[in-house]
Design a protein around this motif. Structure first.
Motif, short mmCIF file in Angstrom:
data_model
loop_
_atom_site.label_atom_id
_atom_site.label_comp_id
_atom_site.label_asym_id
_atom_site.label_seq_id
_atom_site.Cartn_x
_atom_site.Cartn_y
_atom_site.Cartn_z
N ARG A 19 68.22 14.80 55.63
CA ARG A 19 69.63 14.50 55.35
C ARG A 19 69.76 13.28 54.44
NH1 ARG A 19 72.64 13.01 60.05
NH2 ARG A 19 74.41 13.05 58.68
N TRP A 20 68.91 12.27 54.64
CA TRP A 20 68.96 11.06 53.82
C TRP A 20 68.59 11.38 52.36
CZ3 TRP A 20 64.67 8.25 51.74
CH2 TRP A 20 65.03 7.05 51.14
N ILE A 21 67.55 12.18 52.16
CA ILE A 21 67.14 12.55 50.80
C ILE A 21 68.25 13.34 50.11
CG2 ILE A 21 65.53 13.99 49.47
CD1 ILE A 21 63.38 13.19 51.57
N CYS A 22 68.74 14.38 50.77
CA CYS A 22 69.81 15.20 50.18
C CYS A 22 71.08 14.39 49.96
CB CYS A 22 70.09 16.40 51.06
SG CYS A 22 68.72 17.56 51.17
N GLY A 23 71.44 13.57 50.94
CA GLY A 23 72.64 12.75 50.82
C GLY A 23 72.54 11.72 49.72
N SER A 24 71.37 11.13 49.56
CA SER A 24 71.19 10.14 48.50
C SER A 24 71.30 10.78 47.12
CB SER A 24 69.83 9.46 48.64
OG SER A 24 69.77 8.71 49.84
N ILE A 25 70.70 11.95 46.96
CA ILE A 25 70.80 12.65 45.67
C ILE A 25 72.25 13.05 45.40
CG2 ILE A 25 70.15 14.77 44.45
CD1 ILE A 25 67.43 14.57 45.93
N TRP A 26 72.90 13.62 46.41
CA TRP A 26 74.28 14.08 46.26
C TRP A 26 75.22 12.91 45.95
CZ3 TRP A 26 76.53 18.47 45.38
CH2 TRP A 26 77.89 18.62 45.61
N ARG A 27 75.08 11.83 46.67
CA ARG A 27 75.96 10.67 46.45
C ARG A 27 75.66 9.97 45.13
NH1 ARG A 27 79.25 8.74 50.23
NH2 ARG A 27 79.41 9.93 52.12
N THR A 28 74.42 10.03 44.66
CA THR A 28 74.09 9.47 43.35
C THR A 28 74.75 10.29 42.25
OG1 THR A 28 71.99 8.62 44.15
CG2 THR A 28 72.21 8.87 41.78
N LEU A 29 74.67 11.62 42.38
CA LEU A 29 75.30 12.49 41.39
C LEU A 29 76.81 12.31 41.34
CD1 LEU A 29 73.25 15.78 41.91
CD2 LEU A 29 73.07 14.15 40.02
N LEU A 30 77.42 12.10 42.50
CA LEU A 30 78.88 11.93 42.56
C LEU A 30 79.32 10.48 42.40
CD1 LEU A 30 79.79 14.39 45.45
CD2 LEU A 30 79.97 14.75 42.98
N ARG A 31 78.35 9.57 42.25
CA ARG A 31 78.61 8.14 42.11
C ARG A 31 79.46 7.59 43.25
NH1 ARG A 31 79.33 7.53 35.61
NH2 ARG A 31 77.47 8.70 35.14
N ARG A 32 79.05 7.93 44.43
CA ARG A 32 79.70 7.44 45.64
C ARG A 32 78.75 6.48 46.34
NH1 ARG A 32 81.91 12.12 49.13
NH2 ARG A 32 83.17 10.46 49.95
N PRO A 33 79.26 5.61 47.19
CA PRO A 33 78.37 4.68 47.90
C PRO A 33 77.43 5.44 48.85
CG PRO A 33 80.63 4.42 48.65
CD PRO A 33 80.66 5.38 47.50
#
Length: 100
Positions: free
Chosen positions: A42-56
């Motif tokens: 979840r951390w790996i997927c969430g980090s990639i997803w939030r980086t792409l969306l430029r969210r914290p």
């Protein structure tokens, strides 16, 4: 609960929680290993997803234990349940790939 590391204290811990060794084995695997595997995914997927969306981004501990300082029931238990389900699914998927 203060836990001292004396000889026999492990058995005292088992007796205190009134569980046998198989039950303790299930607790360790369900709560620790699958929670860690699922939280890491979840951390790996969430980090990639939030980086792409430029969210914290959330830190790793929040994916494992849920957000700090919250009174929400889901935040206390839901993250660990999601982690265990994702962890079990991942392990079963890897086993199925290895069997083929």
């Amino acid at each position: 609960m203060a836990f001292n590391y004396e000889l026999g204290s492990f058995m005292t811990l088992i007796e205190q929680y009134n569980c046998d060794s198989m039950n303790l084995f299930e607790i360790l695997f369900g709560k620790a290993i699958f929670n860690f595997i699922g939280g890491t995914i979840r951390w790996i997927c969430g980090s990639i997803w939030r980086t792409l969306l430029r969210r914290p981004k959330f830190n790793f501990r929040e994916y494992i234990d849920g957000p700090k300082n919250t009174n929400d029931h889901f935040d206390e238990h839901g993250h660990q349940i999601n982690n265990v389900v994702i962890g079990i699914s991942f392990v079963v998927g890897v086993i199925l790939l290895l069997i083929k």
